[in-house]
Design a protein around this motif. Structure first.
Motif, PDB file in Angstrom:
ATOM      1  N   ALA A 363       0.834  -1.208   0.000  1.00 44.07           N
ATOM      2  CA  ALA A 363       0.000   0.000   0.000  1.00 44.07           C
ATOM      3  C   ALA A 363       0.867   1.256   0.000  1.00 44.07           C
ATOM      4  O   ALA A 363       0.578   2.229  -0.719  1.00 44.07           O
ATOM      5  CB  ALA A 363      -0.923  -0.012   1.215  1.00 44.07           C
ATOM      6  N   LYS A 364       1.941   1.241   0.787  1.00 43.93           N
ATOM      7  CA  LYS A 364       2.836   2.403   0.838  1.00 43.93           C
ATOM      8  C   LYS A 364       3.514   2.627  -0.506  1.00 43.93           C
ATOM      9  O   LYS A 364       3.623   3.764  -0.990  1.00 43.93           O
ATOM     10  CB  LYS A 364       3.888   2.189   1.930  1.00 43.93           C
ATOM     11  CG  LYS A 364       4.815   3.380   2.117  1.00 43.93           C
ATOM     12  CD  LYS A 364       5.814   3.128   3.242  1.00 43.93           C
ATOM     13  CE  LYS A 364       6.735   4.333   3.414  1.00 43.93           C
ATOM     14  NZ  LYS A 364       7.743   4.101   4.488  1.00 43.93           N
ATOM     15  N   ARG A 365       3.959   1.535  -1.132  1.00 39.86           N
ATOM     16  CA  ARG A 365       4.611   1.631  -2.437  1.00 39.86           C
ATOM     17  C   ARG A 365       3.635   2.172  -3.491  1.00 39.86           C
ATOM     18  O   ARG A 365       3.993   2.993  -4.336  1.00 39.86           O
ATOM     19  CB  ARG A 365       5.130   0.252  -2.835  1.00 39.86           C
ATOM     20  CG  ARG A 365       6.097   0.249  -3.993  1.00 39.86           C
ATOM     21  CD  ARG A 365       6.846  -1.065  -4.094  1.00 39.86           C
ATOM     22  NE  ARG A 365       5.941  -2.208  -4.171  1.00 39.86           N
ATOM     23  CZ  ARG A 365       5.948  -3.218  -3.317  1.00 39.86           C
ATOM     24  NH1 ARG A 365       6.802  -3.227  -2.308  1.00 39.86           N
ATOM     25  NH2 ARG A 365       5.115  -4.225  -3.452  1.00 39.86           N
ATOM     26  N   LEU A 366       2.379   1.727  -3.414  1.00 36.87           N
ATOM     27  CA  LEU A 366       1.350   2.187  -4.350  1.00 36.87           C
ATOM     28  C   LEU A 366       1.080   3.675  -4.168  1.00 36.87           C
ATOM     29  O   LEU A 366       0.946   4.423  -5.145  1.00 36.87           O
ATOM     30  CB  LEU A 366       0.068   1.376  -4.123  1.00 36.87           C
ATOM     31  CG  LEU A 366      -1.146   1.720  -4.991  1.00 36.87           C
ATOM     32  CD1 LEU A 366      -0.836   1.477  -6.465  1.00 36.87           C
ATOM     33  CD2 LEU A 366      -2.357   0.894  -4.557  1.00 36.87           C
ATOM     34  N   GLU A 367       1.019   4.105  -2.913  1.00 34.84           N
ATOM     35  CA  GLU A 367       0.766   5.525  -2.626  1.00 34.84           C
ATOM     36  C   GLU A 367       1.905   6.397  -3.138  1.00 34.84           C
ATOM     37  O   GLU A 367       1.680   7.461  -3.727  1.00 34.84           O
ATOM     38  CB  GLU A 367       0.580   5.707  -1.120  1.00 34.84           C
ATOM     39  CG  GLU A 367       0.214   7.118  -0.710  1.00 34.84           C
ATOM     40  CD  GLU A 367      -0.183   7.213   0.752  1.00 34.84           C
ATOM     41  OE1 GLU A 367       0.295   8.144   1.427  1.00 34.84           O
ATOM     42  OE2 GLU A 367      -0.965   6.356   1.215  1.00 34.84           O
ATOM     43  N   GLU A 368       3.143   5.946  -2.929  1.00 32.47           N
ATOM     44  CA  GLU A 368       4.302   6.716  -3.389  1.00 32.47           C
ATOM     45  C   GLU A 368       4.348   6.797  -4.915  1.00 32.47           C
ATOM     46  O   GLU A 368       4.741   7.820  -5.482  1.00 32.47           O
ATOM     47  CB  GLU A 368       5.590   6.078  -2.866  1.00 32.47           C
ATOM     48  CG  GLU A 368       5.767   6.220  -1.354  1.00 32.47           C
ATOM     49  CD  GLU A 368       6.935   5.405  -0.824  1.00 32.47           C
ATOM     50  OE1 GLU A 368       7.457   4.557  -1.588  1.00 32.47           O
ATOM     51  OE2 GLU A 368       7.317   5.603   0.346  1.00 32.47           O
ATOM     52  N   ALA A 369       3.933   5.724  -5.580  1.00 39.24           N
ATOM     53  CA  ALA A 369       4.025   5.675  -7.041  1.00 39.24           C
ATOM     54  C   ALA A 369       2.907   6.449  -7.733  1.00 39.24           C
ATOM     55  O   ALA A 369       3.088   6.956  -8.844  1.00 39.24           O
ATOM     56  CB  ALA A 369       4.006   4.225  -7.514  1.00 39.24           C
ATOM     57  N   THR A 370       1.741   6.552  -7.077  1.00 40.90           N
ATOM     58  CA  THR A 370       0.587   7.190  -7.728  1.00 40.90           C
ATOM     59  C   THR A 370       0.295   8.592  -7.216  1.00 40.90           C
ATOM     60  O   THR A 370      -0.332   9.390  -7.911  1.00 40.90           O
ATOM     61  CB  THR A 370      -0.678   6.337  -7.516  1.00 40.90           C
ATOM     62  OG1 THR A 370      -0.954   6.251  -6.107  1.00 40.90           O
ATOM     63  CG2 THR A 370      -0.503   4.944  -8.097  1.00 40.90           C
ATOM     64  N   GLY A 371       0.725   8.880  -5.983  1.00 36.39           N
ATOM     65  CA  GLY A 371       0.389  10.166  -5.381  1.00 36.39           C
ATOM     66  C   GLY A 371      -0.989  10.181  -4.754  1.00 36.39           C
ATOM     67  O   GLY A 371      -1.448  11.210  -4.251  1.00 36.39           O
ATOM     68  N   CYS A 372      -1.664   9.039  -4.760  1.00 41.06           N
ATOM     69  CA  CYS A 372      -3.008   8.923  -4.184  1.00 41.06           C
ATOM     70  C   CYS A 372      -2.940   8.113  -2.893  1.00 41.06           C
ATOM     71  O   CYS A 372      -2.181   7.145  -2.804  1.00 41.06           O
ATOM     72  CB  CYS A 372      -3.941   8.236  -5.181  1.00 41.06           C
ATOM     73  SG  CYS A 372      -5.626   7.967  -4.559  1.00 41.06           S
ATOM     74  N   THR A 373      -3.726   8.492  -1.905  1.00 39.08           N
ATOM     75  CA  THR A 373      -3.759   7.755  -0.644  1.00 39.08           C
ATOM     76  C   THR A 373      -4.139   6.296  -0.890  1.00 39.08           C
ATOM     77  O   THR A 373      -5.110   6.011  -1.597  1.00 39.08           O
ATOM     78  CB  THR A 373      -4.782   8.383   0.322  1.00 39.08           C
ATOM     79  OG1 THR A 373      -4.398   9.732   0.587  1.00 39.08           O
ATOM     80  CG2 THR A 373      -4.841   7.610   1.630  1.00 39.08           C
ATOM     81  N   ALA A 374      -3.365   5.393  -0.324  1.00 33.78           N
ATOM     82  CA  ALA A 374      -3.647   3.957  -0.455  1.00 33.78           C
ATOM     83  C   ALA A 374      -3.638   3.319   0.931  1.00 33.78           C
ATOM     84  O   ALA A 374      -2.874   3.726   1.807  1.00 33.78           O
ATOM     85  CB  ALA A 374      -2.614   3.286  -1.356  1.00 33.78           C
ATOM     86  N   LYS A 375      -4.479   2.330   1.124  1.00 35.51           N
ATOM     87  CA  LYS A 375      -4.595   1.645   2.409  1.00 35.51           C
ATOM     88  C   LYS A 375      -4.418   0.145   2.214  1.00 35.51           C
ATOM     89  O   LYS A 375      -4.480  -0.356   1.094  1.00 35.51           O
ATOM     90  CB  LYS A 375      -5.979   1.898   3.028  1.00 35.51           C
ATOM     91  CG  LYS A 375      -6.316   3.348   3.286  1.00 35.51           C
ATOM     92  CD  LYS A 375      -7.731   3.465   3.850  1.00 35.51           C
ATOM     93  CE  LYS A 375      -8.098   4.916   4.139  1.00 35.51           C
ATOM     94  NZ  LYS A 375      -9.477   5.034   4.686  1.00 35.51           N
ATOM     95  N   THR A 376      -4.219  -0.549   3.324  1.00 32.59           N
ATOM     96  CA  THR A 376      -4.333  -2.005   3.249  1.00 32.59           C
ATOM     97  C   THR A 376      -5.813  -2.342   3.092  1.00 32.59           C
ATOM     98  O   THR A 376      -6.690  -1.535   3.435  1.00 32.59           O
ATOM     99  CB  THR A 376      -3.810  -2.686   4.525  1.00 32.59           C
ATOM    100  OG1 THR A 376      -4.628  -2.284   5.633  1.00 32.59           O
ATOM    101  CG2 THR A 376      -2.358  -2.323   4.791  1.00 32.59           C
ATOM    102  N   ILE A 377      -6.099  -3.532   2.593  1.00 29.34           N
ATOM    103  CA  ILE A 377      -7.500  -3.936   2.445  1.00 29.34           C
ATOM    104  C   ILE A 377      -8.179  -3.977   3.813  1.00 29.34           C
ATOM    105  O   ILE A 377      -9.343  -3.588   3.955  1.00 29.34           O
ATOM    106  CB  ILE A 377      -7.595  -5.302   1.737  1.00 29.34           C
ATOM    107  CG1 ILE A 377      -7.033  -5.193   0.315  1.00 29.34           C
ATOM    108  CG2 ILE A 377      -9.042  -5.790   1.688  1.00 29.34           C
ATOM    109  CD1 ILE A 377      -6.944  -6.512  -0.427  1.00 29.34           C
ATOM    110  N   HIS A 378      -7.443  -4.412   4.825  1.00 28.71           N
ATOM    111  CA  HIS A 378      -8.022  -4.460   6.175  1.00 28.71           C
ATOM    112  C   HIS A 378      -8.397  -3.063   6.667  1.00 28.71           C
ATOM    113  O   HIS A 378      -9.456  -2.882   7.284  1.00 28.71           O
ATOM    114  CB  HIS A 378      -7.037  -5.120   7.147  1.00 28.71           C
ATOM    115  CG  HIS A 378      -7.006  -6.613   7.049  1.00 28.71           C
ATOM    116  ND1 HIS A 378      -6.357  -7.270   6.026  1.00 28.71           N
ATOM    117  CD2 HIS A 378      -7.552  -7.576   7.835  1.00 28.71           C
ATOM    118  CE1 HIS A 378      -6.505  -8.582   6.193  1.00 28.71           C
ATOM    119  NE2 HIS A 378      -7.220  -8.791   7.280  1.00 28.71           N
ATOM    120  N   ARG A 379      -7.548  -2.076   6.394  1.00 30.72           N
ATOM    121  CA  ARG A 379      -7.877  -0.702   6.805  1.00 30.72           C
ATOM    122  C   ARG A 379      -9.023  -0.145   5.976  1.00 30.72           C
ATOM    123  O   ARG A 379      -9.887   0.575   6.483  1.00 30.72           O
ATOM    124  CB  ARG A 379      -6.652   0.203   6.659  1.00 30.72           C
ATOM    125  CG  ARG A 379      -5.656   0.087   7.806  1.00 30.72           C
ATOM    126  CD  ARG A 379      -4.652   1.220   7.764  1.00 30.72           C
ATOM    127  NE  ARG A 379      -5.287   2.512   7.946  1.00 30.72           N
ATOM    128  CZ  ARG A 379      -4.740   3.673   7.598  1.00 30.72           C
ATOM    129  NH1 ARG A 379      -3.551   3.703   7.027  1.00 30.72           N
ATOM    130  NH2 ARG A 379      -5.375   4.807   7.805  1.00 30.72           N
TER     131      ARG A 379
END
Length: 486
Positions: A363-379
């Motif tokens: 999720a952190k890697r996805l957020e850094e790569a896209t600039g959009c907030t990303a969460k774990t599925i559990h969160r």
């Protein structure tokens, strides 16, 4: 140096929320006042324990006895009884009254408390109300001590013993273990098949007992789920269980038939072969399939995208798939532009976008790569670990949103079940991942099954865009997947 102190608990100072760490004030049989700390739980004051541990000097709290093991005392002395009566918090019974009881009945005190408690009324100051309270408290303490000692002799930890007592009640623990200790597997986290099997051997339960064979069959299937499988072919299940239990396969088959008839296990014919499931996994697999069919058959909400100066054919296809189906997939190997595609969706979508991935790192890697907030599925689904519940579910789903999940190959069947049911009215789901990378830790191959469903629109990315200068790793991995030499 390790030592054992026999002491009565005078007061409970602190108990952790999980009831596995305690601080208590106690008094030894020699009259020493001590503070005992450690990984144990004392259910009530007045209990008499053998504390095994060693003294330590805490810079903040001073001299304390650090407990390694706390067992209810098997030896009940007259001084123990005085301490119990004096500290079990009975109104009207203090040290002086407790001493009167012991002084009057002396060596017969235990017999009086166990069998003739009405004689306590002979003591000045003890009336009918106090007598009833003493009688009940002594009985409760005696029963609890007996159960804890019984469990301790089976090498069940003190904290686990108290969990058992809390779940089953003092009166049911011993009868259940004597009859069928394998029931503990489903009742208490921390007792698995191997532990229950050892207890069963200690209690003299036969090797070919139906209780044992039932537990062995379920254990074999549970072990399969640890390796990513939600079911096993019937014949291998019987063979593996027979070897595990060292029991004739005919008896295992007969027991399996009973479990299948009762619905505990589910047998299903697939590709001309019988497969056996634990009921839970068959239920959620069936439910996931049903919910996916519902998403496929229900009309998709129209999501609006800004038209960029240039949109690649694959990006265009993904946008079109989102418009025609409430569930779609994107797959491709490393470096084929999956993250770039997600970033394009984020930058061009005119609507609510939710990004998530199975793990915190992803999720952190996805957020850094896209600039959009990303969460774990559990969160994303607001999981509560204390209640073991997801706040976002079929009754309170995500509405009017585009949900994009990266690293979907890591989603196991139970998590897929929670995710799919949370896709509410007006929402659509896009699953992105590489089926050849990062398989799910838990049971099931959810993403692979999604890709194999012809009714779910998908985009397969094959062109490599990302590669560091001088590195042939990505090209080599793709050639290996194609069956070619790297």
């Amino acid at each position: 140096m390790m030592r054992t102190i026999n002491a009565v608990v005078l007061d409970i100072i602190y108990v952790s929320s999980n009831q596995e760490f305690s601080v208590v004030k106690a008094e030894s049989t020699r009259g020493e006042k001590i503070t005992a700390v450690g990984n144990f739980y004392i259910p009530r004051t007045g209990m008499i324990y053998d504390f095994t541990g060693e003294w330590e000097m805490d810079p903040r709290y001073g001299l304390r006895f650090k407990v390694e093991q706390a067992l209810p005392s098997e030896i009940i002395t007259l001084d123990n009884i005085v301490n119990f009566l004096a500290h079990c918090k009975l109104k009207g019974v203090g040290p002086a009254c407790a001493r009167k009881i012991v002084d009057k009945f002396k060596d017969s005190t235990l017999d009086v408390l166990d069998h003739h408690p009405e004689k306590l009324l002979e003591i000045p100051g003890i009336g009918p109300v106090t007598y009833e309270k003493i009688k009940e408290n002594w009985k409760e303490q005696k029963n609890l001590r007996m159960v804890l000692l019984y469990l301790a002799k089976l090498n069940i930890s003190h904290s686990l013993s108290l969990k058992l007592i809390k779940i089953l009640g003092e009166k049911r623990v011993i009868p259940i273990i004597e009859q069928n200790p394998y029931l503990l597997i489903d009742l208490v986290e921390g007792i698995g098949f191997k532990k229950a099997d050892i207890i069963a051997q200690q209690r003299g339960i036969e090797t070919d007992s139906a209780y044992r064979i039932r537990a062995g069959l379920k254990y074999t299937l549970q072990q399969a789920t640890q390796q990513g499988q939600v079911c096993l072919p019937y014949s291998p299940l019987i063979k593996q269980s027979s070897l595990l239990l060292n029991v004739d396969s005919a008896k295992v088959e007969a027991t399996a038939a009973g479990l299948i008839n009762s619905g505990t296990l589910i047998k299903e014919l697939q590709d001309n072969q019988d497969y056996v499931y634990l009921n839970y996994f068959h239920t959620i697999e069936t439910e996931v399939a049903r919910m996916i069919l519902f998403l496929i058959s229900s009309p998709a909400k129209r999501f609006y995208f800004n038209t960029p100066v240039h949109r690649s054919p694959h990006q265009q296809q993904v946008v079109e798939n989102i418009g025609r189906s409430r569930i779609s997939a994107v797959t491709g190997g490393p470096g084929t532009g999956k993250t770039t595609l997600i970033r394009h969706i984020y930058q061009s979508l005119r609507g609510k976008l939710l990004l998530a991935a199975p793990t915190g790192r992803a999720a952190k890697r996805l957020e850094e790569a896209t600039g959009c907030t990303a969460k774990t599925i559990h969160r994303l689904l607001e999981y509560n670990p204390i209640l073991n519940e997801f706040k976002i579910n079929a009754n309170s789903p995500i509405e009017n949103s585009l949900i994009v999940i990266d690293e979907s190959s890591m989603i196991d069947l139970p998590l897929a079940y929670q995710l799919i049911q949370a896709v509410g009215p007006g929402s659509s789901l896009v699953l992105v991942g590489d089926v050849n990378q990062l398989p799910s830790v838990g049971p099931g191959s959810f993403f692979q099954d999604v890709l194999s469903c012809s009714e779910i629109p998908r985009v397969v990315l094959t062109k490599i865009y990302r590669q560091k200068v001088g590195s042939d790793i990505i090209y080599a991995s793709h050639r290996i997947l194609q069956g070619k030499k790297p």
